[in-house]
Design a protein around this motif. Structure first.
Motif, short mmCIF file in Angstrom:
data_model
loop_
_atom_site.label_atom_id
_atom_site.label_comp_id
_atom_site.label_asym_id
_atom_site.label_seq_id
_atom_site.Cartn_x
_atom_site.Cartn_y
_atom_site.Cartn_z
N ARG A 51 0.92 -1.11 -0.04
CA ARG A 51 0.15 -0.02 -0.14
C ARG A 51 0.78 1.37 -0.12
NH1 ARG A 51 -4.25 0.47 4.55
NH2 ARG A 51 -5.09 2.13 2.95
N LYS A 59 0.57 3.98 -8.33
CA LYS A 59 -0.03 2.79 -9.13
C LYS A 59 -0.82 1.96 -8.34
CE LYS A 59 4.51 1.86 -11.36
NZ LYS A 59 5.67 0.66 -11.40
N PRO A 60 -1.91 1.34 -9.21
CA PRO A 60 -2.85 0.53 -8.10
C PRO A 60 -2.21 -0.78 -7.87
CG PRO A 60 -3.08 0.11 -10.75
CD PRO A 60 -1.88 1.31 -10.77
N ILE A 61 -2.71 -1.58 -7.06
CA ILE A 61 -2.36 -2.74 -6.42
C ILE A 61 -2.90 -3.86 -7.11
CG2 ILE A 61 -2.12 -4.22 -4.41
CD1 ILE A 61 -2.30 -1.66 -2.85
N LEU A 63 -3.66 -7.78 -6.43
CA LEU A 63 -3.47 -8.66 -5.31
C LEU A 63 -4.00 -10.16 -5.88
CD1 LEU A 63 -3.04 -9.42 -2.43
CD2 LEU A 63 -5.40 -8.98 -2.11
N PHE B 15 1.49 -1.89 -12.15
CA PHE B 15 0.91 -2.19 -11.01
C PHE B 15 2.04 -2.56 -9.72
CE2 PHE B 15 -1.99 -3.80 -14.48
CZ PHE B 15 -3.21 -3.56 -13.65
N ILE B 16 1.63 -2.61 -8.60
CA ILE B 16 2.31 -3.18 -7.60
C ILE B 16 1.76 -4.60 -7.23
CG2 ILE B 16 3.17 -2.84 -5.20
CD1 ILE B 16 4.03 -0.70 -7.04
N HIS B 55 -8.59 -12.61 -7.72
CA HIS B 55 -7.52 -11.56 -8.27
C HIS B 55 -8.41 -10.15 -8.16
CE1 HIS B 55 -4.62 -14.35 -9.88
NE2 HIS B 55 -5.86 -15.10 -10.01
N TYR B 56 -7.54 -9.21 -7.34
CA TYR B 56 -8.08 -7.97 -7.16
C TYR B 56 -7.18 -6.97 -7.50
CZ TYR B 56 -10.67 -10.44 -3.20
OH TYR B 56 -11.44 -11.19 -2.75
N VAL B 57 -7.83 -5.57 -8.14
CA VAL B 57 -7.11 -4.66 -8.36
C VAL B 57 -7.73 -3.60 -7.64
CG1 VAL B 57 -6.41 -2.87 -10.26
CG2 VAL B 57 -6.33 -5.18 -10.74
N PHE B 58 -6.89 -2.74 -6.86
CA PHE B 58 -7.78 -1.63 -6.12
C PHE B 58 -6.45 -0.65 -5.66
CE2 PHE B 58 -5.30 -3.36 -2.35
CZ PHE B 58 -5.33 -4.71 -2.54
N THR B 59 -6.88 0.67 -5.39
CA THR B 59 -6.06 1.74 -5.19
C THR B 59 -5.42 1.58 -3.77
OG1 THR B 59 -7.74 3.17 -4.22
CG2 THR B 59 -7.51 3.30 -6.25
N ALA B 60 -4.31 2.17 -3.22
CA ALA B 60 -3.72 2.32 -2.05
C ALA B 60 -4.82 2.58 -0.92
CB ALA B 60 -2.36 2.97 -2.04
N GLY B 61 -5.48 3.36 -1.32
CA GLY B 61 -6.63 3.83 -0.18
C GLY B 61 -7.87 2.75 -0.32
N GLY B 62 -7.74 1.76 -0.99
CA GLY B 62 -8.84 0.57 -0.84
C GLY B 62 -9.91 0.74 -1.76
N LEU B 84 -7.25 -0.85 -15.39
CA LEU B 84 -6.41 0.28 -15.61
C LEU B 84 -7.20 1.52 -15.93
CD1 LEU B 84 -3.14 -1.50 -17.12
CD2 LEU B 84 -3.58 0.09 -14.92
N TRP B 87 -8.59 3.21 -13.18
CA TRP B 87 -7.53 4.13 -12.69
C TRP B 87 -7.18 5.30 -13.37
CZ3 TRP B 87 -4.55 3.87 -8.24
CH2 TRP B 87 -3.24 4.76 -8.53
N LYS B 95 -5.28 8.65 -6.61
CA LYS B 95 -4.13 7.68 -6.97
C LYS B 95 -3.05 7.49 -5.83
CE LYS B 95 -4.94 8.25 -11.80
NZ LYS B 95 -4.31 8.58 -12.98
#
Lengths: 74, 305
Positions: A51, A59-61, A63, B15-16, B55-62, B84, B87, B95
């Motif tokens: 995070r 960048k988006p995560i 998971l 992505f991270i 498999h999830y894609v989400f922001t650092a904020g959730g 994306l 995003w 972001k």
């Protein structure tokens, strides 16, 4: 089948290295190069730290969540 | 899917990428667990106590941007691209995020590597006899991937092995039973349950002063529907400070039966191979807890529980 197992395991072993008799079966068990390509992605294993990294790099995560850790076990 | 160059490039650059074990994540009662479940709850995985695999894609904020649990690479790639786009449509302020301290972790569902401990990587593979040799088994036209797990050893357990190596003798019950019950399982198709203590009929491992290790393992479930018989051969060595320098085990055996999460076993006795090798565990993928650590007390005290 048991004959093969016993002959391999009865071959003895040398300190710090695999004996020749066992190398072939060990090579069969260990992952081939193509089986580990997906590990080159650079998976993180700490969601909280990811995070922070995502927030910093904007960048988006992505998971990958599994019952049993995706990077091991299964 | 993740071996495709196109996917690797996308994940690596845009992505991270994170991998996590849902068994812990969906249960832990701490900031990380609450955060993860708040993300999952925005998608279809919201049943209390139920699995949140996927498999999830989400922001650092959730904020959830995409979810998929389909094995079809095209569908998953489509989800990534769609996420994306969402995003890109976000304002810059969404972001990023201020990430608070994670706070106290839920020790019931967060596993920590023991200080000064040692990691041994364990690879397992379904084998078959062919022309008098053991080969990786071909099942249904495919060669199943090698399964990976990790044997964790505490500092004092390595010290005990080092002391034992001076004279030779039997492996401590704790280690022999940990190896047998938690690592000599059929993990090829899913998550096996650990063997019960009462199911282990023999797991005697012997260490000689020259560092050779041999042993035999015999395990059978009470209803005799699942079992394992194998033999271990290997070596361990230590540096002058008593640290493990090598830990090479080959275990070959015959396994039969299947568990609740390991359906689809081959009929009858099937050859199974395990290779144990010391790892420095410098890569994140080598630092994940052993699968058997779901039951932490049982793993560390395998001779008692």
């Amino acid at each position: 089948m048991k004959v093969i197992l016993i002959s391999l395991l009865g071959a003895g072993s040398l300190l710090g290295q695999w004996p020749v008799e066992q190398k072939a079966v060990i090579a069969e068990i260990l992952p081939k190069v193509e089986e580990t390509v997906w590990l080159q992605i650079g998976w993180r294993t700490d969601l909280w730290e990811a995070r922070r990294e995502a927030a910093k790099s904007k960048k988006p995560i992505y998971l990958w969540e599994m019952d049993g850790h995706p990077l091991g076990c299964v | 899917m993740f071996s495709k160059p196109e996917v690797q490039k996308l994940l690596g650059e845009q992505f991270i990428p994170v991998a996590a074990n849902d068994w812990y994540q969906r249960r832990r009662q701490d900031a990380e667990g609450h955060f993860f479940r708040s993300v999952a709850a925005q998608g279809p995985r919201r049943t209390e106590g139920g699995t949140r695999q996927g498999h999830y894609v989400f922001t650092a904020g959730g904020k959830l941007l995409g979810y998929n649990n389909n094995r079809d690479p095209k569908k998953r790639l489509a989800m990534m691209r769609d996420a994306l786009k969402k995003w890109e449509a976000l304002p810059d302020s969404k972001k990023t995020a201020t990430i608070p301290d994670r706070g106290k972790q839920d020790t019931k569902y967060a596993r920590e590597f023991p200080k000064g401990g040692t990691v041994v990587k364990v690879h397992s593979r379904a084998l078959e006899g062919k022309d008098g040799q053991l080969k990786a088994a071909v099942i249904g036209g495919n060669t199943p991937l090698a399964a990976v797990d990790f044997l964790w050893l505490k500092k004092e357990e390595v010290a005990a092995l080092h002391a034992l190596s001076m004279s030779g003798g039997y492996f401590p019950d704790r280690l022999a039973e940990r190896i047998a019950r938690f690592h000599l399982n059929d993990s090829i198709r899913g998550e096996p349950r650990p063997w019960k203590r009462s199911e282990v009929q023999n797991c005697t491992l012997t260490l000689t002063p020259s560092g050779e290790v041999t042993g035999t393992i015999l395990i059978k479930s009470r209803d005799e529907k699942m079992g394992y018989e194998g033999a271990l051969s290997g070596t361990i060595s230590f540096d002058k400070n008593g640290n493990l320098q090598s830990f090479n085990f080959l275990v070959l055996g015959l396994h039969f039966g299947e568990g609740q999460f390991t359906r689809g076993a081959r009929p009858g006795d099937s050859p199974l191979g395990h290779v144990f090798s010391l790892t420095s565990a410098t890569k994140p993928e080598d630092q994940i807890p052993p699968q058997g650590m779901h039951w932490e007390q049982g793993y560390w005290e395998a001779e008692k529980h």
